[in-house]
Design a protein around this motif. Sequence first.
Motif, PDB file in Angstrom:
ATOM      1  N   THR A  39      48.720  34.934  46.391  1.00 54.51           N
ATOM      2  CA  THR A  39      50.010  35.546  46.055  1.00 54.51           C
ATOM      3  C   THR A  39      51.011  35.288  47.170  1.00 54.51           C
ATOM      4  N   ASN A  40      52.267  35.261  46.776  1.00 54.19           N
ATOM      5  CA  ASN A  40      53.352  35.096  47.728  1.00 54.19           C
ATOM      6  C   ASN A  40      54.620  35.554  47.024  1.00 54.19           C
ATOM      7  N   GLY A  41      55.214  36.594  47.509  1.00 59.03           N
ATOM      8  CA  GLY A  41      56.402  37.101  46.841  1.00 59.03           C
ATOM      9  C   GLY A  41      56.989  38.281  47.578  1.00 59.03           C
ATOM     10  N   GLU A  42      57.795  39.015  46.882  1.00 58.86           N
ATOM     11  CA  GLU A  42      58.504  40.155  47.460  1.00 58.86           C
ATOM     12  C   GLU A  42      57.605  41.367  47.694  1.00 58.86           C
ATOM     13  N   ASN A  43      56.591  41.534  46.866  1.00 60.65           N
ATOM     14  CA  ASN A  43      55.773  42.740  46.914  1.00 60.65           C
ATOM     15  C   ASN A  43      54.467  42.497  47.658  1.00 60.65           C
ATOM     16  N   SER A  44      53.825  43.583  48.071  1.00 61.61           N
ATOM     17  CA  SER A  44      52.536  43.508  48.754  1.00 61.61           C
ATOM     18  C   SER A  44      51.412  43.829  47.779  1.00 61.61           C
ATOM     19  N   PHE A  45      50.228  43.278  48.057  1.00 59.98           N
ATOM     20  CA  PHE A  45      49.060  43.447  47.207  1.00 59.98           C
ATOM     21  C   PHE A  45      47.913  44.015  48.033  1.00 59.98           C
ATOM     22  N   TYR A  46      47.176  44.960  47.435  1.00 60.58           N
ATOM     23  CA  TYR A  46      46.091  45.648  48.115  1.00 60.58           C
ATOM     24  C   TYR A  46      44.890  45.794  47.185  1.00 60.58           C
ATOM     25  N   GLN A  47      43.761  46.177  47.761  1.00 59.44           N
ATOM     26  CA  GLN A  47      42.569  46.632  47.048  1.00 59.44           C
ATOM     27  C   GLN A  47      42.142  45.711  45.907  1.00 59.44           C
ATOM     28  N   PRO A  48      41.922  44.421  46.191  1.00 57.90           N
ATOM     29  CA  PRO A  48      41.480  43.534  45.103  1.00 57.90           C
ATOM     30  C   PRO A  48      40.096  43.928  44.588  1.00 57.90           C
ATOM     31  N   ALA A  49      39.932  43.841  43.275  1.00 56.88           N
ATOM     32  CA  ALA A  49      38.651  44.101  42.619  1.00 56.88           C
ATOM     33  C   ALA A  49      38.382  42.939  41.683  1.00 56.88           C
ATOM     34  N   VAL A  50      37.166  42.442  41.696  1.00 58.57           N
ATOM     35  CA  VAL A  50      36.825  41.280  40.876  1.00 58.57           C
ATOM     36  C   VAL A  50      35.609  41.607  40.014  1.00 58.57           C
ATOM     37  N   SER A  51      35.610  41.058  38.801  1.00 58.41           N
ATOM     38  CA  SER A  51      34.445  41.228  37.933  1.00 58.41           C
ATOM     39  C   SER A  51      33.279  40.440  38.510  1.00 58.41           C
ATOM     40  N   ARG A  52      32.075  40.813  38.133  1.00 53.94           N
ATOM     41  CA  ARG A  52      30.879  40.172  38.684  1.00 53.94           C
ATOM     42  C   ARG A  52      30.843  38.670  38.418  1.00 53.94           C
ATOM     43  N   ASP A  53      31.390  38.254  37.271  1.00 50.52           N
ATOM     44  CA  ASP A  53      31.393  36.828  36.953  1.00 50.52           C
ATOM     45  C   ASP A  53      32.547  36.080  37.625  1.00 50.52           C
ATOM     46  N   GLY A  54      33.410  36.797  38.326  1.00 53.70           N
ATOM     47  CA  GLY A  54      34.495  36.173  39.071  1.00 53.70           C
ATOM     48  C   GLY A  54      35.687  35.731  38.245  1.00 53.70           C
ATOM     49  N   LYS A  55      35.731  36.096  36.975  1.00 49.28           N
ATOM     50  CA  LYS A  55      36.804  35.626  36.100  1.00 49.28           C
ATOM     51  C   LYS A  55      38.025  36.544  36.081  1.00 49.28           C
ATOM     52  N   ILE A  56      37.836  37.826  36.345  1.00 46.42           N
ATOM     53  CA  ILE A  56      38.936  38.794  36.291  1.00 46.42           C
ATOM     54  C   ILE A  56      39.166  39.369  37.681  1.00 46.42           C
ATOM     55  N   LEU A  57      40.417  39.291  38.144  1.00 51.36           N
ATOM     56  CA  LEU A  57      40.806  39.842  39.442  1.00 51.36           C
ATOM     57  C   LEU A  57      41.954  40.814  39.221  1.00 51.36           C
ATOM     58  N   VAL A  58      41.776  42.041  39.685  1.00 54.70           N
ATOM     59  CA  VAL A  58      42.791  43.085  39.564  1.00 54.70           C
ATOM     60  C   VAL A  58      43.109  43.580  40.962  1.00 54.70           C
ATOM     61  N   ALA A  59      44.387  43.873  41.211  1.00 57.44           N
ATOM     62  CA  ALA A  59      44.799  44.378  42.525  1.00 57.44           C
ATOM     63  C   ALA A  59      45.905  45.409  42.345  1.00 57.44           C
ATOM     64  N   VAL A  60      46.129  46.159  43.407  1.00 56.34           N
ATOM     65  CA  VAL A  60      47.242  47.099  43.474  1.00 56.34           C
ATOM     66  C   VAL A  60      48.436  46.334  44.027  1.00 56.34           C
TER      67      VAL A  60
END
Length: 181
Positions: A39-60
Motif C-alpha cells: 500500500t501507498n497512499g494518504e491513509n495508514s494501514f494496521y493489523q493485517p489479517a490473512v486467511s490460512r490459504d493466503g488469498k484474502i488479506l484484511v487490514a484496518v
Amino acid sequence: ENKTVYFSAASNRYDRNPGNERQYNLYKWTKETDVIQLTNGENSFYQPAVSRDGKILVAVEQKGLKLRLVQIDTQSGEKSVLFEDERYSFIQPALNADGTELAFVLLKDDRACIALADLATKEYKIVNNTDYDFITDPSSPSFNKDGSLTFCSNDRGRLEVFEVSLNSDGKTFSYTPAVSD
C-alpha cells in the motif's frame, strides 16, 4: 500456510508542512521476493489479517479519525472497503481459514463489541455486548483450526477467553469460557 508474512511498518512523510508525518503501509515478505510494499497512499494501514490459504488479506485503514476495514489484493495492493461507518470504528480483524468469515472488534458508542461477518454478503452480527447494562471490554477475536471463534473479555471481572456458538434461532450468539484464570 504459504510462508508469506504481511506486516505494517512506519515511514516518515516529509511532504507536509510544517514538519513530517508518520505513515503506516502494508508490506509483504516471502523468501523468494523479499519485502514488497503493498500500500501507498494518504491513509495508514494496521493489523493485517490473512486467511490460512493466503488469498484474502484484511487490514484496518485509518481515514481521518475513524478506522475502517479494507480488503487488500495480495498481488497488486489495491484496496476495497469492507466495513465503514462514520459513527463507528472497526479494529482487530481475524479471518477464518478459507476467508469466508471475518471477526472484528466494533467500537460503538461507549462499547466495544465482537462482530462476525459473512464476507460474501458483507453483513455482520454482534456477538457480545448486545445488552447495554454491562460492559465487558472484548478484544482479540481469533478463529481456531476447527473454525470456532474465540475472543478475550473480562466478562466475569477477570480476563478470560470465550468460545462463541450460534444459538438455535440462527440470529443470536452465546459464549462460554474456554480458558479462565
